[in-house]
Scaffold this motif. Structure first.
Motif, PDB file in Angstrom:
ATOM      1  N   LEU A   1       7.137   1.716  14.494  1.00  0.00           N
ATOM      2  CA  LEU A   1       7.366   3.239  15.099  1.00  0.00           C
ATOM      3  C   LEU A   1       8.718   3.810  13.789  1.00  0.00           C
ATOM      4  O   LEU A   1       8.567   5.109  13.724  1.00  0.00           O
ATOM      5  CB  LEU A   1       7.956   3.313  16.494  1.00  0.00           C
ATOM      6  CG  LEU A   1       6.887   3.416  17.438  1.00  0.00           C
ATOM      7  CD1 LEU A   1       7.796   3.292  19.047  1.00  0.00           C
ATOM      8  CD2 LEU A   1       6.260   4.479  17.144  1.00  0.00           C
ATOM      9  N   PRO A   2       9.555   3.026  13.587  1.00  0.00           N
ATOM     10  CA  PRO A   2      10.424   3.717  12.696  1.00  0.00           C
ATOM     11  C   PRO A   2       9.796   4.447  11.404  1.00  0.00           C
ATOM     12  O   PRO A   2      10.184   5.474  10.732  1.00  0.00           O
ATOM     13  CB  PRO A   2      11.388   2.615  12.033  1.00  0.00           C
ATOM     14  CG  PRO A   2      11.493   1.896  13.234  1.00  0.00           C
ATOM     15  CD  PRO A   2       9.836   1.564  13.665  1.00  0.00           C
ATOM     16  N   HIS A   3       8.640   3.615  10.760  1.00  0.00           N
ATOM     17  CA  HIS A   3       7.885   3.872   9.827  1.00  0.00           C
ATOM     18  C   HIS A   3       7.144   5.440  10.106  1.00  0.00           C
ATOM     19  O   HIS A   3       7.064   6.308   9.297  1.00  0.00           O
ATOM     20  CB  HIS A   3       6.853   2.858   9.369  1.00  0.00           C
ATOM     21  CG  HIS A   3       6.047   3.157   8.180  1.00  0.00           C
ATOM     22  ND1 HIS A   3       6.472   3.463   6.736  1.00  0.00           N
ATOM     23  CD2 HIS A   3       4.785   3.464   8.176  1.00  0.00           C
ATOM     24  CE1 HIS A   3       5.493   3.875   6.162  1.00  0.00           C
ATOM     25  NE2 HIS A   3       4.339   3.655   6.724  1.00  0.00           N
ATOM     26  N   PHE A   4       6.490   5.200  11.433  1.00  0.00           N
ATOM     27  CA  PHE A   4       5.794   6.418  11.735  1.00  0.00           C
ATOM     28  C   PHE A   4       6.683   7.701  12.009  1.00  0.00           C
ATOM     29  O   PHE A   4       6.183   8.698  11.722  1.00  0.00           O
ATOM     30  CB  PHE A   4       4.839   6.100  13.126  1.00  0.00           C
ATOM     31  CG  PHE A   4       3.715   5.369  12.936  1.00  0.00           C
ATOM     32  CD1 PHE A   4       3.107   5.073  11.348  1.00  0.00           C
ATOM     33  CD2 PHE A   4       3.187   4.830  13.977  1.00  0.00           C
ATOM     34  CE1 PHE A   4       2.095   4.301  11.382  1.00  0.00           C
ATOM     35  CE2 PHE A   4       1.764   4.075  13.731  1.00  0.00           C
ATOM     36  CZ  PHE A   4       1.410   3.917  12.368  1.00  0.00           C
TER      37      PHE A   4
ATOM     38  N   PHE B   1       0.884  -1.344   0.114  1.00  0.00           N
ATOM     39  CA  PHE B   1      -0.020   0.009  -0.064  1.00  0.00           C
ATOM     40  C   PHE B   1       0.900   1.239  -0.088  1.00  0.00           C
ATOM     41  O   PHE B   1       0.358   2.376  -0.125  1.00  0.00           O
ATOM     42  CB  PHE B   1      -0.928  -0.020   1.049  1.00  0.00           C
ATOM     43  CG  PHE B   1      -2.068  -0.951   1.065  1.00  0.00           C
ATOM     44  CD1 PHE B   1      -2.935  -1.030  -0.103  1.00  0.00           C
ATOM     45  CD2 PHE B   1      -2.202  -1.934   2.008  1.00  0.00           C
ATOM     46  CE1 PHE B   1      -4.074  -1.731   0.068  1.00  0.00           C
ATOM     47  CE2 PHE B   1      -3.533  -2.636   2.104  1.00  0.00           C
ATOM     48  CZ  PHE B   1      -4.364  -2.784   0.884  1.00  0.00           C
ATOM     49  N   GLY B   2       2.282   1.333   0.268  1.00  0.00           N
ATOM     50  CA  GLY B   2       2.925   2.344   0.204  1.00  0.00           C
ATOM     51  C   GLY B   2       3.328   2.944   1.484  1.00  0.00           C
ATOM     52  O   GLY B   2       4.272   3.418   1.562  1.00  0.00           O
ATOM     53  N   ARG B   3       2.081   2.841   2.559  1.00  0.00           N
ATOM     54  CA  ARG B   3       2.411   3.348   3.932  1.00  0.00           C
ATOM     55  C   ARG B   3       1.250   2.604   4.657  1.00  0.00           C
ATOM     56  O   ARG B   3       0.391   2.171   4.232  1.00  0.00           O
ATOM     57  CB  ARG B   3       2.564   4.945   3.820  1.00  0.00           C
ATOM     58  CG  ARG B   3       1.068   5.410   3.313  1.00  0.00           C
ATOM     59  CD  ARG B   3       1.116   6.852   3.417  1.00  0.00           C
ATOM     60  NE  ARG B   3       1.097   7.363   4.645  1.00  0.00           N
ATOM     61  CZ  ARG B   3       1.669   8.536   5.280  1.00  0.00           C
ATOM     62  NH1 ARG B   3       2.367   9.291   4.046  1.00  0.00           N
ATOM     63  NH2 ARG B   3       1.343   9.077   6.410  1.00  0.00           N
ATOM     64  N   ILE B   4       1.435   2.777   6.043  1.00  0.00           N
ATOM     65  CA  ILE B   4       0.647   2.444   7.032  1.00  0.00           C
ATOM     66  C   ILE B   4       0.328   3.924   7.835  1.00  0.00           C
ATOM     67  O   ILE B   4       1.344   4.535   8.097  1.00  0.00           O
ATOM     68  CB  ILE B   4       1.163   1.562   7.800  1.00  0.00           C
ATOM     69  CG1 ILE B   4       1.471   0.043   7.020  1.00  0.00           C
ATOM     70  CG2 ILE B   4       0.192   1.230   8.943  1.00  0.00           C
ATOM     71  CD1 ILE B   4       1.776  -0.994   7.894  1.00  0.00           C
TER      72      ILE B   4
ATOM     73  N   ASP C   1       5.354  14.553  20.490  1.00  0.00           N
ATOM     74  CA  ASP C   1       6.074  15.594  19.744  1.00  0.00           C
ATOM     75  C   ASP C   1       6.912  15.090  18.348  1.00  0.00           C
ATOM     76  O   ASP C   1       7.136  15.794  17.463  1.00  0.00           O
ATOM     77  CB  ASP C   1       7.445  15.838  20.563  1.00  0.00           C
ATOM     78  CG  ASP C   1       8.179  16.884  20.132  1.00  0.00           C
ATOM     79  OD1 ASP C   1       7.389  18.091  19.939  1.00  0.00           O
ATOM     80  OD2 ASP C   1       9.549  16.997  20.035  1.00  0.00           O
ATOM     81  N   LEU C   2       6.314  13.835  18.029  1.00  0.00           N
ATOM     82  CA  LEU C   2       6.832  13.138  16.749  1.00  0.00           C
ATOM     83  C   LEU C   2       5.461  13.152  16.030  1.00  0.00           C
ATOM     84  O   LEU C   2       5.771  12.537  14.811  1.00  0.00           O
ATOM     85  CB  LEU C   2       7.296  11.789  17.174  1.00  0.00           C
ATOM     86  CG  LEU C   2       8.611  11.471  17.923  1.00  0.00           C
ATOM     87  CD1 LEU C   2       8.971  10.268  18.150  1.00  0.00           C
ATOM     88  CD2 LEU C   2       9.692  12.604  17.220  1.00  0.00           C
TER      89      LEU C   2
ATOM     90  N   ASN D   1       7.781   9.285   8.823  1.00  0.00           N
ATOM     91  CA  ASN D   1       6.283  10.059   8.139  1.00  0.00           C
ATOM     92  C   ASN D   1       5.956  11.151   9.245  1.00  0.00           C
ATOM     93  O   ASN D   1       5.308  11.859   8.728  1.00  0.00           O
ATOM     94  CB  ASN D   1       5.143   9.212   7.917  1.00  0.00           C
ATOM     95  CG  ASN D   1       5.579   8.074   7.131  1.00  0.00           C
ATOM     96  OD1 ASN D   1       6.259   8.344   5.944  1.00  0.00           O
ATOM     97  ND2 ASN D   1       4.879   7.025   7.116  1.00  0.00           N
ATOM     98  N   ARG D   2       6.552  11.152  10.282  1.00  0.00           N
ATOM     99  CA  ARG D   2       6.134  12.296  11.327  1.00  0.00           C
ATOM    100  C   ARG D   2       4.671  12.189  11.695  1.00  0.00           C
ATOM    101  O   ARG D   2       4.175  13.271  11.761  1.00  0.00           O
ATOM    102  CB  ARG D   2       6.588  13.548  10.959  1.00  0.00           C
ATOM    103  CG  ARG D   2       8.111  13.820  11.325  1.00  0.00           C
ATOM    104  CD  ARG D   2       8.320  13.743  12.854  1.00  0.00           C
ATOM    105  NE  ARG D   2       9.741  14.306  13.284  1.00  0.00           N
ATOM    106  CZ  ARG D   2      10.693  13.387  13.471  1.00  0.00           C
ATOM    107  NH1 ARG D   2      10.777  12.091  13.268  1.00  0.00           N
ATOM    108  NH2 ARG D   2      11.918  13.910  13.764  1.00  0.00           N
TER     109      ARG D   2
END
Length: 281
Positions: free
Chosen positions: A117-120, A72-75, A166-167, A123-124
């Motif tokens: 979490l690394p993916h999030f 899907f490219g992202r979550i 904050d992220l 993407n911030r």
């Protein structure tokens, strides 16, 4: 708002209902479960990808997330729904059974979050939705280990919400009541059946069974739908709300736990669960 959501425990109950709801409202859905063969009824919707994910298998978690991002490219959101309850007096509950309860309800959710979490962070943005329970807010007899796991999930989620805000990453908690028609109790009975419970607990257990039986009889018949709607709201409302209470059947107890004095609440619970002395004694 639409996006892609990964949901654990989609073979039945809240997970299955949430997967269908998100898909019908235009989201791409990664519906995960231990055995993908149980997800055939979800594959009719073209924007649902059924993937194997066992929360007790960290390799399967990483593979599912990698496959979902590739597809899907992202979550954009993760729903930690997989779980079950260990229901028994504490004494006969084995160390291994207790470990398994925490492996699924707590450490499994933590491992999914750690993997996403690394993916999030890149993407911030992102939303983590953890399915808790009223049993994560107040203690209940015959459910001490289940309550302990959900209390742990509550504390972890609240702490993590501050840590990640904050992220641009939100953390949400859903606190359902009963679980009619979810398959939850079927697994719970399978996990706890046959325990060597001492006879000294018989009177208490018989009384507790009456209380829980009455609760089940009067539980919210629309619980699954309401919980799915709460999960969708948590993913899309754009607010900083941490906790969502979707069911009316335990709202009074949740409110009492949070708004009554300690003495008032303990007296209320003892009135429910402690057997009354026989008038013939």
């Amino acid at each position: 708002m639409t996006g892609a959501v990964l949901i654990t425990g989609c073979s039945s109950g809240y997970g299955e209902a949430a997967a269908k709801l998100f898909a019908l409202r235009g989201w791409n859905v990664i519906a995960t479960m231990r055995n993908p063969d149980h997800g055939r009824k979800l594959t009719d919707l073209k924007n649902i990808l059924v993937v194997r994910l066992d929360v007790q298998d960290r390799d399967s978690i990483d593979k599912a997330i990698t496959q979902a991002i590739r597809h899907f490219g992202r979550i954009d959101a993760v729903v930690n729904n997989a779980g079950y309850g260990l229901f028994s007096p504490f004494e006969p509950s084995s160390r291994d059974a207790i470990q398994k309860q925490f492996d699924v309800n707590v450490f499994g959710a933590m491992d999914v979050i750690r993997s996403i979490l690394p993916h999030f962070r890149t993407n911030r943005s992102g939303t983590i939705i953890n399915i808790s329970s009223g049993a994560g807010v107040f203690g209940a007899p015959m459910a001490s280990i289940y309550c302990a796991s959900k209390f742990a999930l509550e504390g972890f989620s609240e702490s993590l919400a501050y840590e990640l805000a904050d992220l641009g990453i939100a953390v949400k908690l859903i606190e359902p009541g009963g679980a009619p028609g979810t398959g939850f109790m079927t697994r719970s009975k399978a996990e706890t059946g046959g325990l060597p419970i001492p006879d000294d607990y018989n009177v208490f257990m018989a009384h507790a069974a009456q209380i829980y039986g009455a609760f089940a009889t009067n539980s919210d018949s629309d619980a699954i739908k309401r919980v799915a709607e709460a999960i969708f709201a948590a993913a899309t409302d754009g607010t900083g709300q941490l906790r969502y209470m979707p069911n009316d059947d335990i709202r009074a107890l949740l409110t009492a736990r949070r708004e009554s004095s300690e003495q008032e609440f303990i007296a209320l619970m003892r009135g429910f669960f402690l057997p009354r002395p026989s008038s013939n004694a």
